[in-house]
Design an enzyme around this catalytic site. Structure first.
Site, PDB file in Angstrom:
ATOM      1  N   ILE A  12      53.405  51.795  63.062  1.00  0.00           N
ATOM      2  CA  ILE A  12      52.830  51.266  64.390  1.00  0.00           C
ATOM      3  C   ILE A  12      53.266  51.714  65.540  1.00  0.00           C
ATOM      4  O   ILE A  12      52.847  52.229  66.456  1.00  0.00           O
ATOM      5  CB  ILE A  12      52.488  49.668  64.347  1.00  0.00           C
ATOM      6  CG1 ILE A  12      51.764  49.462  62.995  1.00  0.00           C
ATOM      7  CG2 ILE A  12      51.651  49.422  65.641  1.00  0.00           C
ATOM      8  CD1 ILE A  12      50.416  50.240  62.752  1.00  0.00           C
ATOM      9  N   CYS A 140      45.345  45.076  61.241  1.00  0.00           N
ATOM     10  CA  CYS A 140      44.169  45.876  60.949  1.00  0.00           C
ATOM     11  C   CYS A 140      43.139  45.491  60.443  1.00  0.00           C
ATOM     12  O   CYS A 140      41.711  45.714  60.929  1.00  0.00           O
ATOM     13  CB  CYS A 140      44.834  46.971  60.266  1.00  0.00           C
ATOM     14  SG  CYS A 140      45.625  46.465  58.706  1.00  0.00           S
ATOM     15  N   ASN A 141      42.927  44.531  59.420  1.00  0.00           N
ATOM     16  CA  ASN A 141      41.828  43.937  58.872  1.00  0.00           C
ATOM     17  C   ASN A 141      41.073  43.338  60.066  1.00  0.00           C
ATOM     18  O   ASN A 141      39.644  43.382  59.980  1.00  0.00           O
ATOM     19  CB  ASN A 141      42.251  43.289  57.563  1.00  0.00           C
ATOM     20  CG  ASN A 141      42.381  44.303  56.544  1.00  0.00           C
ATOM     21  OD1 ASN A 141      41.580  45.018  56.231  1.00  0.00           O
ATOM     22  ND2 ASN A 141      43.633  44.054  55.733  1.00  0.00           N
ATOM     23  N   ARG A 168      44.613  48.736  50.642  1.00  0.00           N
ATOM     24  CA  ARG A 168      45.330  49.629  50.252  1.00  0.00           C
ATOM     25  C   ARG A 168      46.644  48.753  49.842  1.00  0.00           C
ATOM     26  O   ARG A 168      47.395  48.073  50.437  1.00  0.00           O
ATOM     27  CB  ARG A 168      45.758  50.669  51.272  1.00  0.00           C
ATOM     28  CG  ARG A 168      46.030  50.268  52.695  1.00  0.00           C
ATOM     29  CD  ARG A 168      47.618  50.107  52.550  1.00  0.00           C
ATOM     30  NE  ARG A 168      48.321  49.867  53.800  1.00  0.00           N
ATOM     31  CZ  ARG A 168      48.828  48.608  54.007  1.00  0.00           C
ATOM     32  NH1 ARG A 168      48.516  47.584  53.480  1.00  0.00           N
ATOM     33  NH2 ARG A 168      49.333  48.221  55.233  1.00  0.00           N
ATOM     34  N   HIS A 194      42.656  36.000  55.886  1.00  0.00           N
ATOM     35  CA  HIS A 194      41.925  36.938  56.658  1.00  0.00           C
ATOM     36  C   HIS A 194      40.775  36.196  57.435  1.00  0.00           C
ATOM     37  O   HIS A 194      40.905  36.559  58.730  1.00  0.00           O
ATOM     38  CB  HIS A 194      41.544  38.200  56.223  1.00  0.00           C
ATOM     39  CG  HIS A 194      42.419  38.945  55.235  1.00  0.00           C
ATOM     40  ND1 HIS A 194      42.488  38.965  54.033  1.00  0.00           N
ATOM     41  CD2 HIS A 194      43.255  39.905  55.656  1.00  0.00           C
ATOM     42  CE1 HIS A 194      43.559  39.670  53.609  1.00  0.00           C
ATOM     43  NE2 HIS A 194      44.058  40.312  54.436  1.00  0.00           N
ATOM     44  N   GLY A 195      40.084  35.431  56.901  1.00  0.00           N
ATOM     45  CA  GLY A 195      39.101  34.567  57.678  1.00  0.00           C
ATOM     46  C   GLY A 195      39.810  33.804  58.618  1.00  0.00           C
ATOM     47  O   GLY A 195      39.250  33.894  59.834  1.00  0.00           O
ATOM     48  N   HIS A 220      41.769  50.830  54.119  1.00  0.00           N
ATOM     49  CA  HIS A 220      40.914  49.632  53.412  1.00  0.00           C
ATOM     50  C   HIS A 220      39.678  49.979  53.325  1.00  0.00           C
ATOM     51  O   HIS A 220      38.951  50.504  54.207  1.00  0.00           O
ATOM     52  CB  HIS A 220      41.249  48.428  54.224  1.00  0.00           C
ATOM     53  CG  HIS A 220      42.587  48.048  54.647  1.00  0.00           C
ATOM     54  ND1 HIS A 220      43.773  47.607  53.597  1.00  0.00           N
ATOM     55  CD2 HIS A 220      43.460  47.808  55.647  1.00  0.00           C
ATOM     56  CE1 HIS A 220      44.805  47.495  54.376  1.00  0.00           C
ATOM     57  NE2 HIS A 220      44.609  47.441  55.570  1.00  0.00           N
ATOM     58  N   GLN A 301      44.287  51.667  58.471  1.00  0.00           N
ATOM     59  CA  GLN A 301      45.191  50.518  58.708  1.00  0.00           C
ATOM     60  C   GLN A 301      46.349  50.926  59.658  1.00  0.00           C
ATOM     61  O   GLN A 301      46.769  50.055  60.333  1.00  0.00           O
ATOM     62  CB  GLN A 301      45.941  49.893  57.488  1.00  0.00           C
ATOM     63  CG  GLN A 301      46.973  50.820  56.673  1.00  0.00           C
ATOM     64  CD  GLN A 301      46.322  52.031  55.899  1.00  0.00           C
ATOM     65  OE1 GLN A 301      45.024  51.970  55.581  1.00  0.00           O
ATOM     66  NE2 GLN A 301      47.227  52.819  55.295  1.00  0.00           N
TER      67      GLN A 301
HETATM   68  N1  LIG Z   1      51.212  49.513  58.564  1.00  0.00           N
HETATM   69  C1  LIG Z   1      49.956  49.050  59.038  1.00  0.00           C
HETATM   70  O1  LIG Z   1      49.118  49.102  58.283  1.00  0.00           O
HETATM   71  C2  LIG Z   1      49.981  47.992  59.943  1.00  0.00           C
HETATM   72  C3  LIG Z   1      48.610  47.641  60.485  1.00  0.00           C
HETATM   73  C4  LIG Z   1      48.444  46.851  61.500  1.00  0.00           C
HETATM   74  C5  LIG Z   1      49.354  46.061  61.735  1.00  0.00           C
HETATM   75  N2  LIG Z   1      50.735  46.295  61.142  1.00  0.00           N
HETATM   76  C6  LIG Z   1      52.029  45.304  61.601  1.00  0.00           C
HETATM   77  O2  LIG Z   1      52.606  45.955  62.564  1.00  0.00           O
HETATM   78  C7  LIG Z   1      54.030  45.681  62.462  1.00  0.00           C
HETATM   79  C8  LIG Z   1      54.975  46.708  62.226  1.00  0.00           C
HETATM   80  O3  LIG Z   1      54.576  47.298  60.953  1.00  0.00           O
HETATM   81  P1  LIG Z   1      54.725  48.789  60.835  1.00  0.00           P
HETATM   82  O4  LIG Z   1      53.786  49.096  59.420  1.00  0.00           O
HETATM   83  O5  LIG Z   1      54.754  49.683  61.702  1.00  0.00           O
HETATM   84  O6  LIG Z   1      56.276  48.748  60.078  1.00  0.00           O
HETATM   85  P2  LIG Z   1      57.211  49.795  59.837  1.00  0.00           P
HETATM   86  O7  LIG Z   1      56.458  51.293  59.610  1.00  0.00           O
HETATM   87  O8  LIG Z   1      58.312  49.267  58.779  1.00  0.00           O
HETATM   88  O9  LIG Z   1      58.117  50.132  60.974  1.00  0.00           O
HETATM   89  C9  LIG Z   1      58.715  49.059  61.609  1.00  0.00           C
HETATM   90  C10 LIG Z   1      60.014  49.757  62.336  1.00  0.00           C
HETATM   91  O10 LIG Z   1      60.818  48.778  63.104  1.00  0.00           O
HETATM   92  C11 LIG Z   1      62.253  48.967  62.948  1.00  0.00           C
HETATM   93  N3  LIG Z   1      62.978  47.810  62.729  1.00  0.00           N
HETATM   94  C12 LIG Z   1      63.398  47.225  61.678  1.00  0.00           C
HETATM   95  N4  LIG Z   1      64.446  46.285  62.150  1.00  0.00           N
HETATM   96  C13 LIG Z   1      64.108  46.237  63.381  1.00  0.00           C
HETATM   97  C14 LIG Z   1      64.618  45.526  64.382  1.00  0.00           C
HETATM   98  N5  LIG Z   1      65.428  44.273  64.035  1.00  0.00           N
HETATM   99  N6  LIG Z   1      64.732  45.739  65.662  1.00  0.00           N
HETATM  100  C15 LIG Z   1      63.807  46.810  66.178  1.00  0.00           C
HETATM  101  N7  LIG Z   1      63.518  47.692  65.072  1.00  0.00           N
HETATM  102  C16 LIG Z   1      63.627  47.219  64.070  1.00  0.00           C
HETATM  103  C17 LIG Z   1      62.114  50.079  61.611  1.00  0.00           C
HETATM  104  O11 LIG Z   1      63.083  51.011  62.128  1.00  0.00           O
HETATM  105  P3  LIG Z   1      64.472  51.206  61.470  1.00  0.00           P
HETATM  106  O12 LIG Z   1      64.063  52.580  60.258  1.00  0.00           O
HETATM  107  O13 LIG Z   1      65.285  51.787  62.513  1.00  0.00           O
HETATM  108  O14 LIG Z   1      65.135  49.915  60.810  1.00  0.00           O
HETATM  109  C18 LIG Z   1      60.610  50.859  61.569  1.00  0.00           C
HETATM  110  O15 LIG Z   1      60.821  51.752  62.649  1.00  0.00           O
HETATM  111  C19 LIG Z   1      53.996  44.298  61.398  1.00  0.00           C
HETATM  112  O16 LIG Z   1      53.790  43.228  62.157  1.00  0.00           O
HETATM  113  C20 LIG Z   1      52.805  44.673  60.521  1.00  0.00           C
HETATM  114  O17 LIG Z   1      52.431  43.535  60.209  1.00  0.00           O
HETATM  115  C21 LIG Z   1      51.048  47.149  60.262  1.00  0.00           C
END
Ligand SMILES: NC(=O)c1ccc[n+]([C@@H]2O[C@H](COP(=O)([O-])OP(=O)(O)OC[C@H]3O[C@@H](n4cnc5c(N)ncnc54)[C@H](OP(=O)(O)O)[C@@H]3O)[C@@H](O)[C@H]2O)c1
Length: 357
Positions: A12, A140-141, A168, A194-195, A220, A301
């Site tokens: 994200i 996302c959902n 997914r 989700h609801g 999804h 998503q």
């Molecule tokens: N992916 C989806 O489908 C999706 C959709 C909608 C919402 N979300 C939400 O968006 C948020 C992020 O999800 P994501 O999928 O983007 O996660 P992600 O791909 O795992 O990315 C998270 C990032 O945060 C970094 N990180 C980890 N610990 C940290 C810390 N203490 N301080 C600062 N950075 C840190 C990680 O970097 P390092 O490698 O440097 O640790 C990584 O780059 C979550 O709340 C998730 O539920 C995700």
């Protein structure tokens, strides 16, 4: 210019940074990460200043050839708005960091609704976030469901939403997630969470959701049944949804019969990372029985929440109203697939399946 910091540069965060950088009224002050992996190198190549999310790890970035502009506290102090894109749960831990610098912050859907004053979807409740110090862009959902509920409720009134979410198992890069070869009711208990999450946007909505997880990474797919308060026709609903800028009603004849082809379509159209910011509703699936509406939609998503983050920044800073912000975000990102954007709409050539399949 609104100065935006991004804490967490993963799925994200990297998309949020690029979307913010594309806005004429915003700039990316910097991004923060915990480790100097490939995404850190990408961030620097894209011109974003890198901050160490964990101060003791700052030397690791230097060792990897990445100049660090400072530690995350400095980024927070310098930014007008922070967008927290860290993994679920870490955002809530970071909340006190943002408040200690009086920096308004946006959190993502992996956090509980209590993390912020407002849960946000631009189409549904932009004004609730005006001037807020903390906002949570819903998942996302929930974003995908809210974008449908808002116009249906405004136009016809909604008596009840029933949605089955085929989710997914993980994002393409999440190689530790699954299932690999299974179909999981997830959660097994009904209704799913989700609801209630949609109700953080529409408190009075009657909605029940059921969730599954499947071995897929692309998107999804939601199967929806919405009981409306007035009689409608499928054609009228379709026309309504076609008028929504963040809903793409997939035309018949393009052969876009699943998430795989939708992703290919986005890549062919030159979308960055193959992103589909819009809900993708199959036009043929829109069906009405009495006051019951049925349809299928696919939700990307990784990207549908990105324009919502951009709009949340404008709402919090009160720099534009909903219509203006949504239009600017759509224009700068190139959101809005309408009709047959490829001009390629020959059902014989794309081999549309017939009803006996
Ligand atoms: N992916 C989806 O489908 C999706 C959709 C909608 C919402 N979300 C939400 O968006 C948020 C992020 O999800 P994501 O999928 O983007 O996660 P992600 O791909 O795992 O990315 C998270 C990032 O945060 C970094 N990180 C980890 N610990 C940290 C810390 N203490 N301080 C600062 N950075 C840190 C990680 O970097 P390092 O490698 O440097 O640790 C990584 O780059 C979550 O709340 C998730 O539920 C995700």
């Amino acid at each position: 210019m609104i100065r935006v910091g991004v804490n967490g540069y993963g799925t994200i965060g990297k998309r949020v940074a690029d979307a913010v950088a594309a806005q004429p009224d915003m700039e990316v002050v910097g991004v923060a990460k915990t480790q100097p992996n490939f995404e850190a190198h990408t961030a620097v190549e894209r011109g974003y200043s890198m901050y160490a999310a964990i101060p003791e790890r700052a030397p690791l970035f230097g060792d990897a050839g990445i100049d660090v502009a400072g530690v995350v506290d400095e980024l927070v102090a310098d930014a007008d708005v922070m967008v927290d894109c860290t993994p679920s749960g870490i955002g809530a831990e970071n909340r006190s960091l943002y408040t200690s610098y009086d920096t308004p912050a946006i959190f993502q859907g992996g956090e509980g609704s209590e993390v912020a004053q407002v849960s946000f979807n631009a189409r549904s409740n932009y004004d609730d976030a005006r001037g807020a110090d903390t906002v949570r862009v819903v998942s996302c959902n929930t974003t995908g469901l809210s974008r449908l509920v808002a116009p249906l409720d405004e136009e016809y009134g909604v008596e009840k939403v029933r949605a089955t979410l085929v989710r997914r198992g993980g994002d393409p890069s999440q190689n530790s997630r699954g299932p690999i070869n299974d179909i999981l009711p997830d959660p097994i208990s009904i209704p799913s969470h989700h609801g209630p999450d949609v109700k953080t946007i529409f408190p009075d909505l009657a909605i029940d959701t059921m969730g599954l997880k499947v071995p897929a990474t692309l998107m999804h797919v939601h199967a929806l049944n919405v009981t409306l308060e007035s009689d409608v026709t499928a054609a009228h609903v379709r026309q309504l949804l076609e008028g929504e800028s963040r809903v793409y009603v997939i035309p018949e004849g393009l052969g876009l019969d699943g998430a795989g082809k939708l992703k290919d379509f986005a890549l062919d159209a030159g979308r960055p990372r193959g992103d589909l910011w819009e809900n993708c509703v199959w036009g043929e699936s829109i069906a009405v029985e009495g006051r019951d509406l049925y349809l299928f939609q696919a939700i990307h998503q990784e990207s549908d929440v990105i324009p919502e983050n951009v709009d949340a920044i404008r709402a919090m800073t009160e720099s534009a109203d909903a219509e203006e912000s949504i239009a600017r975000t759509n224009e700068t990102l190139g959101i809005g697939l309408a009709g047959d954007p490829t001009g390629f709409n020959d059902s014989e050539r794309v081999g549309v399946e017939t009803a006996d399949d």
